[in-house]
Design a protein around this motif. Structure first.
Motif, mmCIF file in Angstrom:
data_model
loop_
_atom_site.group_PDB
_atom_site.id
_atom_site.type_symbol
_atom_site.label_atom_id
_atom_site.label_comp_id
_atom_site.label_asym_id
_atom_site.label_seq_id
_atom_site.Cartn_x
_atom_site.Cartn_y
_atom_site.Cartn_z
ATOM 1 N N SER A 45 1.394 17.959 -31.052
ATOM 2 C CA SER A 45 0.791 16.844 -31.779
ATOM 3 C C SER A 45 1.096 15.507 -31.112
ATOM 4 O O SER A 45 0.198 14.692 -30.868
ATOM 5 N N ARG A 78 -5.718 17.807 -34.760
ATOM 6 C CA ARG A 78 -7.155 18.018 -34.958
ATOM 7 C C ARG A 78 -7.915 16.699 -34.927
ATOM 8 O O ARG A 78 -8.988 16.594 -34.328
ATOM 9 N N LEU A 79 -7.348 15.681 -35.571
ATOM 10 C CA LEU A 79 -8.042 14.395 -35.621
ATOM 11 C C LEU A 79 -8.141 13.766 -34.234
ATOM 12 O O LEU A 79 -9.183 13.191 -33.888
ATOM 13 N N ASP A 88 -12.137 17.895 -43.612
ATOM 14 C CA ASP A 88 -11.318 17.283 -44.647
ATOM 15 C C ASP A 88 -9.858 17.255 -44.219
ATOM 16 O O ASP A 88 -9.345 18.203 -43.620
ATOM 17 N N TYR A 89 -9.195 16.152 -44.567
ATOM 18 C CA TYR A 89 -7.791 16.004 -44.235
ATOM 19 C C TYR A 89 -7.004 15.729 -45.507
ATOM 20 O O TYR A 89 -7.414 14.908 -46.332
ATOM 21 N N GLN A 90 -5.866 16.383 -45.640
ATOM 22 C CA GLN A 90 -5.039 16.200 -46.827
ATOM 23 C C GLN A 90 -4.205 14.933 -46.751
ATOM 24 O O GLN A 90 -4.022 14.238 -47.766
ATOM 25 N N TYR A 91 -3.715 14.606 -45.556
ATOM 26 C CA TYR A 91 -2.762 13.517 -45.427
ATOM 27 C C TYR A 91 -3.228 12.359 -44.537
ATOM 28 O O TYR A 91 -2.482 11.398 -44.361
ATOM 29 N N GLN A 124 1.779 20.328 -41.840
ATOM 30 C CA GLN A 124 0.384 19.995 -42.110
ATOM 31 C C GLN A 124 0.000 18.656 -41.489
ATOM 32 O O GLN A 124 -1.085 18.512 -40.922
ATOM 33 N N GLU A 156 -2.856 18.175 -38.652
ATOM 34 C CA GLU A 156 -3.981 17.275 -38.911
ATOM 35 C C GLU A 156 -4.083 16.200 -37.833
ATOM 36 O O GLU A 156 -5.188 15.837 -37.406
#
Length: 259
Positions: A88, A37-38, A2-5, A30, A34
């Protein structure tokens, strides 16, 4: 996961990644985590051969970093955030699949730095690009001072960095910051069209091409030529190379499998 943004849609071997962080899709810890990770997930996904990154809405691609998170950080806290940012952005830049930034609206500060990590950039005609950090008493910390000069040269880079003023999509095109400018209504369709064309290329050859270009651009010519030769040999050893050459001789469309 799950991703928040982040919102991700996969179709025709293209992953459309939308940063959805209202207002302005601003970057914070965050979002950086994310994105890292993605990118790891998308690199391992054999159903993805090209990636498009954009921002939610029509006003901003990414309108910079979330200053509210940064304003009270001490030196060590900022060092930690800078490292997270660097990891990132480097992950986006060096993922072994082509990445297109579809810049819809404002790409400010960290947003422009993120766009510079993509292989290709397409902008809507209302897009604006800027490095406003000098007006906040700091400098770009996500690779902006280094990546921009490779695209536009030292003189234009210093103008953008020293004044901190926004430039239009057309000016960004003239400076080679973006590859194409289209109307906002056509932005995503154009980015997806480009990505789908790239997704039809031989995956290993595309990976080796990106490796040769990205790595070779940071070393002397002789070292770069060695990198290119090694990457070429890696692509030549694949089944896709044989398929591509056979398809050309047989006057048909190749069927690349990534092997």
């Amino acid at each position: 996961m799950d991703y928040q943004y982040l919102v991700t849609e996969i179709e025709n071997k293209v992953a459309l990644v939308t940063i959805n962080h209202d207002p302005g899709n601003k970057l914070n810890t965050q979002v950086y985590l994310e994105l890292t990770r993605l990118m790891n997930e998308l690199e391992a996904n054999e159903n993805v051969r090209a990636i498009v990154i954009t921002g939610a809405g029509r006003e901003a691609f990414v309108a910079g970093a979330e200053i509210e998170e940064m304003v009270d950080l001490d030196t060590v806290g900022m060092m930690n955030l800078t490292q997270i940012t660097r990891v990132s952005f480097s992950r986006i830049e060096n993922i072994n699949k082509p990445v297109i930034a579809a810049v819809n609206g404002e790409a400010r500060g960290g947003g422009l730095e993120l766009a510079l990590c993509a292989d290709l950039r397409i902008a809507s005609d209302n897009a604006q690009f800027s490095f406003p950090e000098i007006n906040l008493g700091v400098i770009p910390g996500g690779g902006g001072t280094q990546r921009i000069q490779k695209l536009v040269g030292l003189g234009a880079a210093k103008e953008l960095l020293y004044f901190g003023e926004p430039i239009s999509a057309e000016r960004a095109y003239q400076l080679n910051i973006v590859n194409k400018v289209v109307s906002q209504d056509k932005l995503l369709a154009t980015a997806k069209e480009w990505a789908e064309k790239l997704a039809q290329k031989a995956p290993v050859a595309m990976r080796q091409m990106k490796l040769a270009v990205n790595t070779g651009s940071n070393v002397d010519l002789e070292t770069a030529l060695t990198i290119e030769a090694t990457a070429y040999d890696g692509a030549f050893a694949t089944q896709d190379r044989r398929e591509g050459m056979s398809a050309r001789l047989e006057n048909r469309k190749p069927n690349y499998t990534g092997k």
